[in-house]
Write an enzyme that holds these catalytic residues in place. Structure first.
Site, short mmCIF file in Angstrom:
data_model
loop_
_atom_site.label_atom_id
_atom_site.label_comp_id
_atom_site.label_asym_id
_atom_site.label_seq_id
_atom_site.Cartn_x
_atom_site.Cartn_y
_atom_site.Cartn_z
N LYS A 1 0.83 -1.21 0.00
CA LYS A 1 0.00 0.00 0.00
C LYS A 1 0.87 1.26 0.00
CE LYS A 1 -2.55 2.12 3.35
NZ LYS A 1 -3.36 2.10 4.54
N ASP B 1 -7.32 1.93 1.61
CA ASP B 1 -7.25 2.25 3.04
C ASP B 1 -8.64 1.99 3.64
OD1 ASP B 1 -8.85 4.33 2.27
OD2 ASP B 1 -7.74 5.86 3.38
#
Ligand code: SF4
Length: 241
Positions: free
Chosen positions: A148, A167
């Site tokens: 990420k 997220d």
């Protein structure tokens, strides 16, 4: 004729094997619906950008590591002094852990985060000539950098769409908009990568993160102010047009 009957029975049994692509032409993943969602996001958030303040790939890498379990607002309060004291990977590689911990304490989990940013600085200096690497494979070798964080840096700083950043906001809203069914960020990312054009991977995350902060809040979404509302069938809706 008996033979013809047998054939038509067999054909009928095979019919339910509809391909995912043909199912997607009618359901929540129909291309027209995806296009309408992307259009609505463009209208609502035409200039959505990464909310972490940064002046270089290095600063964004550090800010993203610090943003784990912490708000971007809090990270943006901490990073000016951190980068004033240690403006480059070379400078931060020389910092002591207690020095770093003191500067980033308010972002939470500061022992681990200090180790990560110090370790990332050392590795960037030792193995990448002091420059943040520009590939996913290299970035995820840095301490504290998972897929990420790497996707954020690649997308924002280098314009490389290697994935969709998922997220907490993207996870929640992908479910509310019926764009994903799986539960983990990793699996939801794979679902989104299948239905979104790669050219939208970077902007989509920024736009949805803004949408999550401003409108589609976790506890009480402001559906009466949401321009995606006609496209949303979430059970969490607080208002119906
Ligand atoms: S209608 Fe409500 S639940 Fe659906 S996306 Fe908009 S704010 Fe979120």
């Amino acid at each position: 004729m008996p033979i013809a009957k047998t054939k038509s029975k067999t054909a009928a049994k095979k019919q339910p094997k509809t391909s995912p692509a043909s199912r997607a032409t009618h359901g929540p993943l129909a291309p027209e619906r995806i296009a309408a969602i992307l259009k609505a996001l463009d209208e609502a958030y035409p200039a959505a950008e990464c909310a972490l303040v940064h002046r270089s790939p290095w600063e964004l890498l550090v800010a993203t590591i610090l943003s784990a379990q912490c708000t971007d607002v809090r990270v943006n309060l901490v990073t000016p002094e951190l980068f004033r004291r240690f403006p480059t990977p070379a400078a931060m590689a020389q910092a002591t852990l207690p020095e770093l911990e003191e500067l980033i304490r308010t972002t939470g989990f500061f022992h681990n985060k200090a180790k990560s940013i110090q370790g990332a600085a050392k590795k960037i200096v030792a193995e990448f000539g002091g420059q943040v690497p520009e590939t996913l494979a290299e970035l995820i070798t840095l301490p504290g950098v998972a897929r990420k964080t790497a996707s954020v840096v690649l997308g924002v700083c280098f314009g490389k769409a290697e994935g969709v950043v998922v997220d907490t906001h993207v996870l929640r809203i992908a479910h509310r908009l019926d764009l994903a069914k799986t539960e983990t960020p990793e699996k939801v990312e794979q679902e989104l990568m299948r239905i979104l054009p790669p050219s939208r991977w970077i902007d989509f995350s920024h736009q949805i993160i803004h949408h999550g902060r401003e409108i589609c809040a976790a506890r009480k979404p402001h559906c009466d102010r949401c321009n995606l509302e006609p496209l949303c069938a979430s059970k969490d809706k607080t208002w119906q047009s």
